[in-house]
Design an enzyme around this catalytic site. Structure first.
Site, PDB file in Angstrom:
ATOM      1  N   PRO A  39       0.781  -1.223   0.000  1.00  0.00           N
ATOM      2  CG  PRO A  39      -0.574  -1.448   1.848  1.00  0.00           C
ATOM      3  CD  PRO A  39       0.666  -1.960   1.238  1.00  0.00           C
ATOM      4  CD  GLU A  40       3.447   3.122  -3.917  1.00  0.00           C
ATOM      5  OE1 GLU A  40       3.547   4.288  -4.312  1.00  0.00           O
ATOM      6  OE2 GLU A  40       3.860   2.147  -4.558  1.00  0.00           O
TER       7      GLU A  40
ATOM      8  NE  ARG B  10       7.640  -9.269   2.633  1.00  0.00           N
ATOM      9  CZ  ARG B  10       8.404  -8.582   1.809  1.00  0.00           C
ATOM     10  NH1 ARG B  10       7.890  -8.033   0.728  1.00  0.00           N
ATOM     11  NH2 ARG B  10       9.675  -8.432   2.064  1.00  0.00           N
TER      12      ARG B  10
END
Length: 271
Positions: A2-3, A108
């Site tokens: 995500p940005e 992650r």
DNA sequence: GAAGACCTGCTA
DNA sequence: TAGCAGGTCTTC
């Protein structure tokens, strides 16, 4: 991963699903290190019973303002996501009033949740949010000229402008026809103006298209409904090395700039 | 600046 | 099996 546009999409969807105003009835923490720096027990004790008054985004941070006056700050990092249905990588779960359950998944495990009295302790380190009125062309020029670094890593530096990540930085540089390694203090006024416009443009497009999803895989970005973002169709350079530039037809080139994979067009983004 | 750390899953 | 990944922080 995500940005700004991906985080904005998630925030909008959570608001649309009526997360705001609900009481936190219980918390389940499956990966304790998600919470920083509190223990899961202390974190839970301090938020259970509070209601989620408001949800907003600043840069890539999500802010849940609580009725207690405290704020939960969430950063999704590389693979964090939210869903209203359970999944295999859930790390933290909020049971809300009315039976709504908020699942935070993160394959992650890089994402972080923080509970703070004052969000300023995190947000003060950020530059202006790229889609806010505080991000101005004049301010951007000044911020870029304060440094003598390569342009691309500077765009990724959240203290200059908050919200860009690797995809949208490459896209903005292509849009503005600037080589990623150009030193920021060597950029002309015209180049900086083009870059400013490009940043706003690529991020707005990203939001309109509900974010960018690449490839397959479970650490690939999905929105709250589990749907891939449509902005992949709009991506001009990122992940397209070896293909031809949509503007000039030259072969797009992949390199490493400041330890990040970078794609640019040698034809129309000259040094 | 660079390199390592934090992590797991996917692709070659 | 090695190498890579959209983020950021720490330590040279």
């Amino acid at each position: 991963m995500p940005e700004l546009p991906e985080v904005e999409t998630i925030v909008r969807q959570l608001c649309a699903r009526g997360v705001e105003g609900r009481r936190i009835e219980s918390v389940r923490v499956d990966w304790p290190r998600t919470i920083e720096p509190l223990s899961p027990a202390v974190f839970s004790e301090r938020i259970v019973g509070a209601s989620l008054d408001a949800l907003e985004r600043v840069g890539k941070w999500m802010l849940f303002a609580l009725s207690t006056g405290e704020t939960i700050l969430v950063h999704l990092r590389m693979s964090g996501s939210f869903s209203l249905t359970p999944g295999p990588y859930d790390r933290l779960v909020l049971m809300l009033s009315g039976g709504l359950v908020l699942y935070y998944a993160d394959p992650r495990k890089f994402g972080r949740w923080r509970l703070v009295d004052d969000p300023g302790v995190v947000l003060d380190a950020l530059g202006p949010d790229a889609l806010s009125s505080e991000f101005t062309c004049a301010g951007f020029r000044v911020a870029m000229r304060r440094h003598r670094r390569m342009t691309k890593p500077l765009l990724l530096d959240q203290s200059v402008v908050a919200g860009l990540g690797n995809i949208y930085a490459d896209e903005a540089l292509w849009e503005a026809q600037i080589h990623p390694e150009t030193r920021s203090d060597m950029l002309t006024d015209m180049a900086l103006d083009r870059l400013y416009v490009a940043i706003v443009k690529v991020l707005r497009n990203g939001v309109e298209n509900r974010g960018t999803s690449l490839g397959a895989g479970r650490s690939n970005y999905r929105d709250v409904e589990g749907v891939a973002g449509a902005n992949r169709e709009e991506v001009k350079v990122y992940g397209r090395a070896g293909q031809s530039c949509p503007r000039c037809g030259a072969v797009l080139k992949k390199s490493v700039v400041a330890q990040r994979g970078t794609t640019h067009c040698p034809g129309c983004q000259p040094r």
